[in-house]
Enzyme design. Structure first.
Site, short mmCIF file in Angstrom:
data_model
loop_
_atom_site.label_atom_id
_atom_site.label_comp_id
_atom_site.label_asym_id
_atom_site.label_seq_id
_atom_site.Cartn_x
_atom_site.Cartn_y
_atom_site.Cartn_z
N ASP A 10 -1.43 22.40 5.25
CA ASP A 10 -2.82 22.15 4.86
C ASP A 10 -3.55 21.50 6.03
O ASP A 10 -2.92 20.99 6.96
CB ASP A 10 -2.89 21.24 3.63
CG ASP A 10 -4.34 21.06 3.16
OD1 ASP A 10 -5.08 22.06 3.14
OD2 ASP A 10 -4.74 19.93 2.84
N SER A 11 -4.86 21.50 5.93
CA SER A 11 -5.66 20.85 6.97
C SER A 11 -5.56 19.33 6.85
O SER A 11 -5.96 18.61 7.76
CB SER A 11 -7.12 21.28 6.84
OG SER A 11 -7.56 21.01 5.52
N TYR A 42 -11.41 21.59 7.95
CA TYR A 42 -11.53 22.95 8.48
C TYR A 42 -12.75 23.65 7.86
O TYR A 42 -13.28 24.58 8.43
CB TYR A 42 -10.30 23.77 8.09
CG TYR A 42 -9.02 23.49 8.85
CD1 TYR A 42 -8.90 22.43 9.74
CD2 TYR A 42 -7.91 24.33 8.65
CE1 TYR A 42 -7.70 22.20 10.41
CE2 TYR A 42 -6.72 24.10 9.33
CZ TYR A 42 -6.61 23.05 10.20
OH TYR A 42 -5.42 22.84 10.85
N GLY A 43 -13.14 23.20 6.68
CA GLY A 43 -14.15 23.90 5.88
C GLY A 43 -15.46 24.24 6.59
O GLY A 43 -16.00 25.32 6.41
N CYS A 73 -3.94 25.52 2.09
CA CYS A 73 -5.36 25.36 2.42
C CYS A 73 -6.15 26.61 2.02
O CYS A 73 -5.88 27.71 2.52
CB CYS A 73 -5.47 25.11 3.92
SG CYS A 73 -7.16 24.87 4.47
N ASN A 74 -7.13 26.42 1.15
CA ASN A 74 -7.96 27.55 0.73
C ASN A 74 -8.76 28.12 1.89
O ASN A 74 -8.95 29.32 2.00
CB ASN A 74 -8.95 27.10 -0.35
CG ASN A 74 -8.27 26.84 -1.68
OD1 ASN A 74 -8.30 27.68 -2.56
ND2 ASN A 74 -7.64 25.69 -1.81
N THR A 75 -9.25 27.23 2.75
CA THR A 75 -10.07 27.68 3.87
C THR A 75 -9.26 28.60 4.78
O THR A 75 -9.74 29.67 5.20
CB THR A 75 -10.60 26.46 4.65
OG1 THR A 75 -11.33 25.63 3.73
CG2 THR A 75 -11.49 26.86 5.79
N GLU A 152 -10.56 12.27 1.18
CA GLU A 152 -9.82 11.71 2.33
C GLU A 152 -10.02 10.19 2.38
O GLU A 152 -9.17 9.45 2.84
CB GLU A 152 -10.29 12.36 3.64
CG GLU A 152 -9.99 13.86 3.74
CD GLU A 152 -8.57 14.19 4.21
OE1 GLU A 152 -7.97 13.39 4.93
OE2 GLU A 152 -8.07 15.26 3.82
N CYS A 184 -10.23 24.50 -3.56
CA CYS A 184 -10.01 23.65 -2.39
C CYS A 184 -8.88 22.70 -2.74
O CYS A 184 -8.85 22.16 -3.85
CB CYS A 184 -11.29 22.87 -2.08
SG CYS A 184 -11.07 21.67 -0.76
N THR A 185 -7.97 22.54 -1.79
CA THR A 185 -6.80 21.69 -2.03
C THR A 185 -7.16 20.30 -2.54
O THR A 185 -6.42 19.70 -3.31
CB THR A 185 -6.04 21.48 -0.72
OG1 THR A 185 -6.99 21.16 0.29
CG2 THR A 185 -5.25 22.69 -0.34
N HIS A 186 -8.28 19.78 -2.04
CA HIS A 186 -8.61 18.39 -2.33
C HIS A 186 -9.19 18.18 -3.73
O HIS A 186 -9.13 17.09 -4.27
CB HIS A 186 -9.64 17.88 -1.32
CG HIS A 186 -9.09 17.70 0.06
ND1 HIS A 186 -8.45 18.71 0.74
CD2 HIS A 186 -9.09 16.62 0.87
CE1 HIS A 186 -8.09 18.26 1.93
NE2 HIS A 186 -8.46 16.99 2.04
N1 DGL Z 1 -7.73 22.20 2.81
C1 DGL Z 1 -9.10 22.64 2.75
C2 DGL Z 1 -9.25 23.72 1.70
O1 DGL Z 1 -8.46 23.85 0.79
C3 DGL Z 1 -10.04 21.52 2.44
C4 DGL Z 1 -10.22 20.53 3.55
C5 DGL Z 1 -10.86 21.09 4.78
O2 DGL Z 1 -12.06 21.41 4.81
O3 DGL Z 1 -10.13 21.21 5.76
O4 DGL Z 1 -10.18 24.46 1.75
#
Ligand code: DGL
Length: 267
Positions: A10-11, A42-43, A73-75, A152, A184-186
């Site tokens: 993940d990011s 990363y988004g 990570c979805n992104t 975060e 999104c993971t978060h």
């Molecule tokens: N892990 C990213 C996601 O699931 C979210 C955090 C990011 O923007 O890096 O999209």
């Protein structure tokens, strides 16, 4: 091969939502987690930069001798999953198709909201994945870029987060969605507040459980399930600020984040 760990990428910290589901569903499996905390989020970044970071994360996990890689990570999943799959000698799975399946089984009125980072929403990856399953589903998407820094920061249940969520989500609520995909993971870490804002008639779904089930299926199909009775080992790697990761991560995972190491994914 079978006793090698599962790699989770993940990011940042949010991928622990997926790792946590894997731990629950597959308690015998070892896990190596890498969160690119130096470069999160990363988004808002371009597809080229996200892809470069993703390759570096993939290379790091492969260096840890993993048997399968989960792109939590979805992104990243929305930007370059196909390319990562082609480049990897071990199976790579993303979170978008599992999330789309979860949305499809949850909705009754066929009106679904999708929230994610700017890159995930711009990619329209969820829309495509949901429509591939059922093209009648009406989808309303919204980027919620402030959610990631709030998580975060560990602000999971405070007023600033509540009003941010209300501002983002009220328009989706007005569209009459009965299901909200937390793409999104978060975002699963914000479930209490998102539930409060959306009300009890809207189901909150995320990819974590479905993704863990997909890992289980692949390990079973490819005969890769760990065959060792010793307790599973979890190792964590981040690219910066391990203290923050431990503080927020342990609160969420309810397990010690130990051992943890800081690495440079560019090396
Ligand atoms: N892990 C990213 C996601 O699931 C979210 C955090 C990011 O923007 O890096 O999209």
């Amino acid at each position: 091969m079978i006793n090698k760990p599962i790699g989770v990428f993940d990011s940042g910290i949010g991928g622990l939502t997926v790792a946590g589901e894997i731990m629950e569903l597959l308690p015998g499996e070892n896990i190596v987690y890498f969160g690119d905390t130096a470069r999160v989020p990363y988004g808002p970044k371009s597809p080229e930069v996200v892809t470069q970071f993703a390759y570096e994360g993939l290379r790091f996990l492969l260096s840890q001798d993993v048997k399968i890689i989960v792109i939590a990570c979805n992104t990243v999943s929305a930007t370059c999953l196909d390319r990562l799959c082609v480049s990897s000698p071990v199976p790579v799975i993303g979170v978008i198709e599992p999330g789309a399946r979860a949305a499809m089984s949850a909705t009754e009125n066929q009106v679904v909201g999708v929230i994610g980072t700017e890159r995930t929403i711009k990619s329209r990856a969820y829309e495509k994945a949901i429509h591939a399953l059922n093209e009648q589903i009406n989808i309303h998407s919204k980027a919620c870029p402030l959610f990631v820094p709030l998580v975060e920061e560990g602000w999971l249940e405070n007023e600033a987060t509540f009003y941010t969520a209300k501002t983002y989500l009220d328009p989706l609520k007005k569209q009459g969605i009965d299901t909200l995909v937390l793409a999104c993971t978060h975002y699963p870490l914000l479930k209490p507040i998102l539930g409060q804002v959306m009300g009890k008639d809207v189901r909150l779904v995320d990819s974590a459980r479905e993704t863990a089930k997909e890992v289980q299926r692949i390990l079973f199909d490819k005969n890769l399930k760990r065959q060792d009775d010793s307790p599973a080992r979890y190792r964590y790697f981040v690219s910066d600020n391990s203290e923050k990761f431990i503080q927020v991560g342990e609160g969420f995972l309810k397990k010690p984040i130990d051992p943890i190491s800081v690495i440079d994914p560019q090396k």
